[in-house]
Scaffold this motif. Structure first.
Motif, PDB file in Angstrom:
ATOM      1  N   MET A  90       0.844  -1.192   0.000  1.00 11.05           N
ATOM      2  CA  MET A  90       0.000   0.000   0.000  1.00 11.05           C
ATOM      3  C   MET A  90       0.883   1.248   0.000  1.00 11.05           C
ATOM      4  O   MET A  90       1.910   1.287   0.670  1.00 11.05           O
ATOM      5  N   ALA A  91       0.482   2.269  -0.744  1.00 10.00           N
ATOM      6  CA  ALA A  91       1.262   3.500  -0.838  1.00 10.00           C
ATOM      7  C   ALA A  91       1.166   4.300   0.456  1.00 10.00           C
ATOM      8  O   ALA A  91       0.128   4.344   1.109  1.00 10.00           O
ATOM      9  N   LYS A  92       2.286   4.912   0.805  1.00  5.55           N
ATOM     10  CA  LYS A  92       2.338   5.753   2.000  1.00  5.55           C
ATOM     11  C   LYS A  92       1.559   7.045   1.739  1.00  5.55           C
ATOM     12  O   LYS A  92       1.726   7.661   0.680  1.00  5.55           O
ATOM     13  N   PRO A  93       0.708   7.481   2.686  1.00  4.90           N
ATOM     14  CA  PRO A  93      -0.049   8.720   2.460  1.00  4.90           C
ATOM     15  C   PRO A  93       0.892   9.919   2.376  1.00  4.90           C
ATOM     16  O   PRO A  93       1.854  10.015   3.120  1.00  4.90           O
ATOM     17  N   THR A  94       0.617  10.812   1.463  1.00  5.85           N
ATOM     18  CA  THR A  94       1.422  12.027   1.324  1.00  5.85           C
ATOM     19  C   THR A  94       0.941  13.068   2.324  1.00  5.85           C
ATOM     20  O   THR A  94      -0.147  12.945   2.903  1.00  5.85           O
ATOM     21  N   ALA A  95       1.755  14.102   2.517  1.00  7.56           N
ATOM     22  CA  ALA A  95       1.359  15.191   3.420  1.00  7.56           C
ATOM     23  C   ALA A  95       0.063  15.823   2.938  1.00  7.56           C
ATOM     24  O   ALA A  95      -0.800  16.181   3.728  1.00  7.56           O
ATOM     25  N   LYS A  96      -0.069  15.919   1.597  1.00  7.74           N
ATOM     26  CA  LYS A  96      -1.277  16.513   1.015  1.00  7.74           C
ATOM     27  C   LYS A  96      -2.512  15.684   1.363  1.00  7.74           C
ATOM     28  O   LYS A  96      -3.536  16.217   1.765  1.00  7.74           O
ATOM     29  N   SER A  97      -2.413  14.362   1.217  1.00  9.29           N
ATOM     30  CA  SER A  97      -3.576  13.515   1.502  1.00  9.29           C
ATOM     31  C   SER A  97      -3.895  13.518   2.989  1.00  9.29           C
ATOM     32  O   SER A  97      -5.049  13.415   3.376  1.00  9.29           O
ATOM     33  N   ARG A  98      -2.865  13.642   3.828  1.00  8.62           N
ATOM     34  CA  ARG A  98      -3.128  13.715   5.273  1.00  8.62           C
ATOM     35  C   ARG A  98      -3.866  14.995   5.621  1.00  8.62           C
ATOM     36  O   ARG A  98      -4.730  15.008   6.478  1.00  8.62           O
ATOM     37  N   ARG A  99      -3.505  16.093   4.936  1.00  5.45           N
ATOM     38  CA  ARG A  99      -4.214  17.355   5.200  1.00  5.45           C
ATOM     39  C   ARG A  99      -5.683  17.225   4.834  1.00  5.45           C
ATOM     40  O   ARG A  99      -6.553  17.683   5.564  1.00  5.45           O
ATOM     41  N   ILE A 100      -5.958  16.600   3.702  1.00  4.46           N
ATOM     42  CA  ILE A 100      -7.344  16.430   3.261  1.00  4.46           C
ATOM     43  C   ILE A 100      -8.078  15.512   4.228  1.00  4.46           C
ATOM     44  O   ILE A 100      -9.189  15.818   4.663  1.00  4.46           O
ATOM     45  N   SER A 101      -7.479  14.392   4.586  1.00  3.07           N
ATOM     46  CA  SER A 101      -8.164  13.450   5.482  1.00  3.07           C
ATOM     47  C   SER A 101      -8.335  14.041   6.882  1.00  3.07           C
ATOM     48  O   SER A 101      -9.368  13.811   7.520  1.00  3.07           O
ATOM     49  N   ASN A 102      -7.364  14.806   7.348  1.00  4.85           N
ATOM     50  CA  ASN A 102      -7.519  15.463   8.656  1.00  4.85           C
ATOM     51  C   ASN A 102      -8.653  16.477   8.621  1.00  4.85           C
ATOM     52  O   ASN A 102      -9.450  16.570   9.559  1.00  4.85           O
ATOM     53  N   ALA A 103      -8.716  17.230   7.543  1.00  5.98           N
ATOM     54  CA  ALA A 103      -9.791  18.214   7.412  1.00  5.98           C
ATOM     55  C   ALA A 103     -11.144  17.523   7.325  1.00  5.98           C
ATOM     56  O   ALA A 103     -12.121  17.956   7.935  1.00  5.98           O
ATOM     57  N   ALA A 104     -11.198  16.412   6.592  1.00  6.80           N
ATOM     58  CA  ALA A 104     -12.460  15.678   6.454  1.00  6.80           C
ATOM     59  C   ALA A 104     -12.907  15.098   7.785  1.00  6.80           C
ATOM     60  O   ALA A 104     -14.086  15.144   8.136  1.00  6.80           O
ATOM     61  N   SER A 105     -11.967  14.562   8.541  1.00  5.57           N
ATOM     62  CA  SER A 105     -12.335  13.934   9.820  1.00  5.57           C
ATOM     63  C   SER A 105     -12.610  14.963  10.909  1.00  5.57           C
ATOM     64  O   SER A 105     -13.202  14.632  11.937  1.00  5.57           O
ATOM     65  N   SER A 106     -12.220  16.221  10.682  1.00  2.00           N
ATOM     66  CA  SER A 106     -12.445  17.254  11.699  1.00  2.00           C
ATOM     67  C   SER A 106     -13.925  17.601  11.847  1.00  2.00           C
ATOM     68  O   SER A 106     -14.340  18.109  12.882  1.00  2.00           O
ATOM     69  N   GLY A 107     -14.698  17.355  10.792  1.00  2.00           N
ATOM     70  CA  GLY A 107     -16.112  17.725  10.839  1.00  2.00           C
ATOM     71  C   GLY A 107     -16.353  19.193  10.546  1.00  2.00           C
ATOM     72  O   GLY A 107     -17.486  19.654  10.564  1.00  2.00           O
ATOM     73  N   ASP A 108     -15.283  19.938  10.270  1.00  2.00           N
ATOM     74  CA  ASP A 108     -15.387  21.363   9.968  1.00  2.00           C
ATOM     75  C   ASP A 108     -15.479  21.528   8.455  1.00  2.00           C
ATOM     76  O   ASP A 108     -14.491  21.350   7.737  1.00  2.00           O
ATOM     77  N   ARG A 109     -16.657  21.853   7.954  1.00  2.00           N
ATOM     78  CA  ARG A 109     -16.878  21.938   6.510  1.00  2.00           C
ATOM     79  C   ARG A 109     -15.964  22.965   5.864  1.00  2.00           C
ATOM     80  O   ARG A 109     -15.393  22.729   4.797  1.00  2.00           O
ATOM     81  N   ARG A 110     -15.790  24.120   6.486  1.00  2.00           N
ATOM     82  CA  ARG A 110     -14.932  25.157   5.917  1.00  2.00           C
ATOM     83  C   ARG A 110     -13.502  24.660   5.793  1.00  2.00           C
ATOM     84  O   ARG A 110     -12.835  24.878   4.794  1.00  2.00           O
ATOM     85  N   ARG A 111     -13.028  23.998   6.828  1.00  2.00           N
ATOM     86  CA  ARG A 111     -11.658  23.471   6.811  1.00  2.00           C
ATOM     87  C   ARG A 111     -11.472  22.480   5.652  1.00  2.00           C
ATOM     88  O   ARG A 111     -10.451  22.494   4.969  1.00  2.00           O
ATOM     89  N   LEU A 112     -12.454  21.634   5.428  1.00  2.00           N
ATOM     90  CA  LEU A 112     -12.387  20.667   4.328  1.00  2.00           C
ATOM     91  C   LEU A 112     -12.385  21.388   2.982  1.00  2.00           C
ATOM     92  O   LEU A 112     -11.590  21.067   2.091  1.00  2.00           O
ATOM     93  N   LEU A 113     -13.256  22.378   2.821  1.00  2.00           N
ATOM     94  CA  LEU A 113     -13.321  23.121   1.564  1.00  2.00           C
ATOM     95  C   LEU A 113     -12.000  23.837   1.275  1.00  2.00           C
ATOM     96  O   LEU A 113     -11.528  23.849   0.135  1.00  2.00           O
ATOM     97  N   VAL A 114     -11.395  24.413   2.309  1.00  2.00           N
ATOM     98  CA  VAL A 114     -10.114  25.101   2.139  1.00  2.00           C
ATOM     99  C   VAL A 114      -9.032  24.100   1.738  1.00  2.00           C
ATOM    100  O   VAL A 114      -8.229  24.365   0.840  1.00  2.00           O
ATOM    101  N   ALA A 115      -9.008  22.931   2.377  1.00  2.00           N
ATOM    102  CA  ALA A 115      -8.015  21.907   2.039  1.00  2.00           C
ATOM    103  C   ALA A 115      -8.183  21.442   0.598  1.00  2.00           C
ATOM    104  O   ALA A 115      -7.187  21.291  -0.132  1.00  2.00           O
ATOM    105  N   LEU A 116      -9.419  21.240   0.166  1.00  2.00           N
ATOM    106  CA  LEU A 116      -9.670  20.833  -1.217  1.00  2.00           C
ATOM    107  C   LEU A 116      -9.264  21.925  -2.203  1.00  2.00           C
ATOM    108  O   LEU A 116      -8.637  21.660  -3.233  1.00  2.00           O
ATOM    109  N   ARG A 117      -9.619  23.157  -1.877  1.00  2.00           N
ATOM    110  CA  ARG A 117      -9.247  24.288  -2.740  1.00  2.00           C
ATOM    111  C   ARG A 117      -7.732  24.377  -2.882  1.00  2.00           C
ATOM    112  O   ARG A 117      -7.202  24.543  -3.984  1.00  2.00           O
ATOM    113  N   ASN A 118      -7.031  24.235  -1.765  1.00  2.00           N
ATOM    114  CA  ASN A 118      -5.572  24.331  -1.796  1.00  2.00           C
ATOM    115  C   ASN A 118      -4.948  23.176  -2.575  1.00  2.00           C
ATOM    116  O   ASN A 118      -3.964  23.369  -3.298  1.00  2.00           O
ATOM    117  N   MET A 119      -5.513  21.976  -2.451  1.00  2.00           N
ATOM    118  CA  MET A 119      -5.006  20.823  -3.183  1.00  2.00           C
ATOM    119  C   MET A 119      -5.151  21.054  -4.696  1.00  2.00           C
ATOM    120  O   MET A 119      -4.220  20.818  -5.459  1.00  2.00           O
TER     121      MET A 119
END
Length: 88
Positions: free
Chosen positions: A1-30
Motif C-alpha cells: 500500500m502507498a504511504k499517504p502524502t502530506a497533502k492527503s493527510r491534510r485532506i483526510s484530517n480536514a475531512a475527519s475534523s467535521g469542519d466543513r470550511r476546513r475541508l473546503l479550504v483543504a480541497l481548494r488548496n489541493m
C-alpha cells in the motif's frame, strides 16, 4: 500500500475534523497546488478551474454567515448615535 502524502493527510484530517470550511479550504488548496504544478491535463483543466471557483464561493458564503453572527462585527457595523449637547 502507498504511504499517504502530506497533502492527503491534510485532506483526510480536514475531512475527519467535521469542519466543513476546513475541508473546503483543504480541497481548494489541493486543486490550486495541482494547477500550479502545470501537470493537469487539458481535459481536466476546465473542470478543476470551475471547481476551485465553486469552492471559493462556498468558503466565502461560510465566512459571510460567520461574520453576520459575530457580535464584534455587528458592533463595528452599527452606526453611532448623535449626542445632543443641549440637554446639560
Amino acid at each position: 500500500m502507498a504511504k499517504p502524502t502530506a497533502k492527503s493527510r491534510r485532506i483526510s484530517n480536514a475531512a475527519s475534523s467535521g469542519d466543513r470550511r476546513r475541508l473546503l479550504v483543504a480541497l481548494r488548496n489541493m486543486i490550486a497546488e495541482q494547477l500550479d504544478q502545470g501537470v493537469t491535463s487539458p481535459r481536466d483543466l476546465a473542470a478543476l478551474t470551475k471547481r476551485i471557483a465553486d469552492l471559493g464561493a462556498e468558503i466565502e458564503t461560510i465566512d459571510k454567515a460567520r461574520r453576520e453572527h459575530d457580535p464584534a462585527v455587528q458592533a463595528l457595523d452599527t452606526e453611532d448615535e448623535r449626542m445632543d449637547d443641549s440637554e446639560d
